[in-house]
Design a protein around this motif. Structure first.
Motif, mmCIF file in Angstrom:
data_model
loop_
_atom_site.group_PDB
_atom_site.id
_atom_site.type_symbol
_atom_site.label_atom_id
_atom_site.label_comp_id
_atom_site.label_asym_id
_atom_site.label_seq_id
_atom_site.Cartn_x
_atom_site.Cartn_y
_atom_site.Cartn_z
ATOM 1 N N VAL A 148 -3.034 14.547 -12.740
ATOM 2 C CA VAL A 148 -2.636 13.634 -13.823
ATOM 3 C C VAL A 148 -1.716 12.546 -13.273
ATOM 4 N N VAL A 149 -0.759 12.958 -12.444
ATOM 5 C CA VAL A 149 0.159 11.985 -11.837
ATOM 6 C C VAL A 149 -0.616 11.019 -10.945
ATOM 7 N N VAL A 150 -1.569 11.536 -10.184
ATOM 8 C CA VAL A 150 -2.382 10.691 -9.300
ATOM 9 C C VAL A 150 -3.174 9.664 -10.111
ATOM 10 N N VAL A 151 -3.766 10.104 -11.221
ATOM 11 C CA VAL A 151 -4.511 9.181 -12.082
ATOM 12 C C VAL A 151 -3.598 8.077 -12.593
ATOM 13 N N TYR A 152 -2.377 8.456 -12.967
ATOM 14 C CA TYR A 152 -1.411 7.461 -13.446
ATOM 15 C C TYR A 152 -1.101 6.438 -12.347
ATOM 16 N N VAL A 153 -0.875 6.932 -11.141
ATOM 17 C CA VAL A 153 -0.580 6.033 -10.016
ATOM 18 C C VAL A 153 -1.772 5.118 -9.723
ATOM 19 N N LEU A 154 -2.974 5.687 -9.737
ATOM 20 C CA LEU A 154 -4.176 4.884 -9.505
ATOM 21 C C LEU A 154 -4.330 3.808 -10.576
ATOM 22 N N ASN A 155 -3.973 4.151 -11.797
ATOM 23 C CA ASN A 155 -4.101 3.209 -12.910
ATOM 24 C C ASN A 155 -3.105 2.062 -12.782
ATOM 25 N N VAL A 156 -1.838 2.409 -12.541
ATOM 26 C CA VAL A 156 -0.779 1.398 -12.521
ATOM 27 C C VAL A 156 -0.859 0.507 -11.287
ATOM 28 N N TRP A 157 -0.972 1.131 -10.100
ATOM 29 C CA TRP A 157 -0.944 0.344 -8.873
ATOM 30 C C TRP A 157 -2.339 -0.042 -8.381
ATOM 31 N N GLY A 158 -3.317 0.826 -8.597
ATOM 32 C CA GLY A 158 -4.671 0.508 -8.151
ATOM 33 C C GLY A 158 -5.266 -0.671 -8.891
ATOM 34 N N LEU A 159 -4.901 -0.816 -10.168
ATOM 35 C CA LEU A 159 -5.456 -1.895 -10.976
ATOM 36 C C LEU A 159 -5.014 -3.262 -10.473
ATOM 37 N N LYS A 160 -3.783 -3.353 -9.976
ATOM 38 C CA LYS A 160 -3.272 -4.653 -9.533
ATOM 39 C C LYS A 160 -3.299 -4.829 -8.010
ATOM 40 N N GLN A 161 -3.894 -3.862 -7.311
ATOM 41 C CA GLN A 161 -3.966 -3.961 -5.860
ATOM 42 C C GLN A 161 -4.805 -5.166 -5.438
ATOM 43 N N ARG A 162 -4.263 -5.966 -4.560
ATOM 44 C CA ARG A 162 -4.978 -7.139 -4.076
ATOM 45 C C ARG A 162 -5.953 -6.782 -2.962
ATOM 46 N N GLN A 163 -6.963 -7.610 -2.837
ATOM 47 C CA GLN A 163 -7.849 -7.495 -1.687
ATOM 48 C C GLN A 163 -7.117 -8.081 -0.484
ATOM 49 N N LEU A 164 -6.966 -7.288 0.557
ATOM 50 C CA LEU A 164 -6.275 -7.748 1.751
ATOM 51 C C LEU A 164 -7.286 -8.036 2.853
ATOM 52 N N ASP A 165 -6.795 -8.659 3.887
ATOM 53 C CA ASP A 165 -7.630 -8.927 5.057
ATOM 54 C C ASP A 165 -6.737 -8.848 6.283
ATOM 55 N N ILE A 166 -6.157 -7.675 6.483
ATOM 56 C CA ILE A 166 -5.126 -7.553 7.499
ATOM 57 C C ILE A 166 -5.483 -6.586 8.611
ATOM 58 N N TYR A 167 -6.580 -5.885 8.469
ATOM 59 C CA TYR A 167 -6.955 -4.896 9.481
ATOM 60 C C TYR A 167 -8.052 -5.485 10.345
ATOM 61 N N LEU A 218 0.804 -1.232 0.000
ATOM 62 C CA LEU A 218 0.000 0.000 0.000
ATOM 63 C C LEU A 218 0.837 1.282 0.000
ATOM 64 N N GLN A 219 2.122 1.196 -0.378
ATOM 65 C CA GLN A 219 2.959 2.386 -0.417
ATOM 66 C C GLN A 219 2.449 3.400 -1.439
ATOM 67 N N TRP A 220 1.913 2.886 -2.539
ATOM 68 C CA TRP A 220 1.401 3.781 -3.580
ATOM 69 C C TRP A 220 0.227 4.602 -3.054
ATOM 70 N N LEU A 221 -0.573 3.987 -2.179
ATOM 71 C CA LEU A 221 -1.719 4.697 -1.617
ATOM 72 C C LEU A 221 -1.264 5.765 -0.629
ATOM 73 N N LEU A 222 -0.173 5.506 0.044
ATOM 74 C CA LEU A 222 0.407 6.520 0.931
ATOM 75 C C LEU A 222 0.847 7.732 0.114
ATOM 76 N N PHE A 223 1.435 7.482 -1.064
ATOM 77 C CA PHE A 223 1.843 8.572 -1.951
ATOM 78 C C PHE A 223 0.637 9.411 -2.360
ATOM 79 N N VAL A 224 -0.461 8.749 -2.731
ATOM 80 C CA VAL A 224 -1.669 9.466 -3.152
ATOM 81 C C VAL A 224 -2.217 10.313 -2.000
#
Length: 378
Positions: free
Chosen positions: A217-236, A175-181
């Motif tokens: 624009v940069v945020v959309v790019y990040v959401l596209n690249v990393w958000g698309l492959k983000q797995r469903q977690l169950d850690i919280y 989730l580092q990419w989400l921290l960046f966003v």
């Protein structure tokens, strides 16, 4: 140049929305992401339309605040539904959008149809409502800070809990990419709103909009690249872990918790079952091994495995599994048959999913790099 940025933002937003829409097995978090991208797309479209009009854009602040107020809760909800598995959207989460609704109600309340008959007169009218702009801007700042705090809190907790759920590290789970966003939005909009609260009439609005939309624009790019492959977690974890009950021995009394029906004997049984399974099947060879996978195979609940590891074995899942991998890697390095084999091959042979993670954990475990360790054998 400015219109070029907007066209890039529109094209990339539409592309990202389509990719997310055709994704197999869309999760609730994916649907929230689509909503997020649609709102960002609307920002670019409105900017492109108003850019062709002779209108004071500062007076269009109600449209901006209304949309931007949805960003913090949407980002928070995306994270919430990413780290915890939900079967359906919780209707109570709709209340997170109350601030946006308040803005809409206030704009309607102050709207004067006698003075407003075009987008130009709309801008001129609301340009004079400085007190309302400051009030709503303050609401947005408060929302931004509150949601950033809770988003950061969940991200940090999730980072801590990853080691209790997964035996590896990757961009799909950290989730580092989400921290960046989150940090990008927090910094960007704090600066923009602070500037607007001073007085936008004396600022170069065009430069501010260029910076804002470049960031989007940069945020959309990040959401596209990393958000698309983000797995469903169950850690919280939403509930307190079951804990060991005991009254008989000092060892039992030393355990952290004491309000469940899991006895120490049962905990030891689970411990032996877990260790026997990992060693007999060499489960650690799976470079994407998780507690969920082991839980399904040995029929022990995830939270029980996690607690047995933390309180009986005194290790988190990440450490527990990677120690087996390092021990196997050491055997391979010592073996004459593997003298000519690269460390990358040894890393994958031992269950690691990357050379960097192998090198980092090898040094943490042995105090030496793989090369230094191999040199001591010669």
């Amino acid at each position: 140049m400015y219109s070029g940025i907007l066209y890039i933002g529109i094209a990339h937003s539409i592309y990202s929305i389509l990719l997310m829409a055709i994704k197999r097995e869309r999760k609730i978090s994916d649907k929230i992401m689509i909503l997020f991208l649609i709102i960002i797309l609307s920002v670019f479209v409105v900017e492109l339309i108003t850019d062709t009009l002779t209108v004071n854009k500062v007076g269009l602040w109600p449209l901006g605040i209304f949309k931007y107020l949805t960003f913090p809760p949407i980002l928070f909800l995306y994270l919430k539904y990413t780290v915890v598995k939900f079967n359906k959207f919780d209707i109570n989460d709709s209340f997170h959008f109350i601030p946006s609704i308040i803005v809409l109600i206030l704009v309607i309340f102050f709207y004067d149809s006698g003075k407003i008959n075009s987008i130009s007169t709309f801008a001129s009218f609301f340009l004079e409502l400085n007190e309302l702009r400051i009030f709503l801007g303050s609401i947005f700042i408060c929302s931004l800070w509150i949601y950033f705090f809770y988003t950061l809190k969940i991200l940090l907790k999730s980072k801590e809990k990853v080691v209790n759920e997964y035996s590896y590290n990757s961009s799909e789970i950290n989730l580092q990419w989400l921290l960046f966003v989150a940090v990008s939005f927090f910094i960007l909009f704090n600066v923009l709103v602070a500037a607007s609260l001073i007085d936008l009439r004396y600022l170069d609005v065009n430069k501010i909009e260029i910076i804002r939309n470049l960031v989007l624009v940069v945020v959309v790019y990040v959401l596209n690249v990393w958000g698309l492959k983000q797995r469903q977690l169950d850690i919280y974890e939403q509930k307190t872990l079951l804990t060991f009950s005991s009254k008989k021995t000092n060892q039992q009394e030393d355990l952290k918790y004491s309000n469940t029906g899991l006895s120490l004997d049962k905990a030891e049984e689970y411990k032996e079952k877990l260790i026997n399974f990992v060693e007999s099947t060499e489960a650690w060879m799976d470079n994407e091994l998780s507690i969920s996978k082991i839980s399904e195979q040995i029929n022990i609940p995830k939270h029980i495995i996690s607690q047995v590891l933390n309180e009986c074995i005194k290790k988190n899942f990440y450490t527990f599994i990677n120690e087996y991998r390092i021990e196997h890697a050491i055997k391979l390095i010592k073996s004459p048959d593997y003298r000519a084999i690269s460390f990358v091959a040894i890393a994958y042979e031992s269950g690691f999913n990357s050379k960097s993670s192998f090198n980092n954990y090898f040094k943490k475990y042995t105090g030496m790099t793989p090369t230094e360790y191999k040199d001591t054998l010669e």
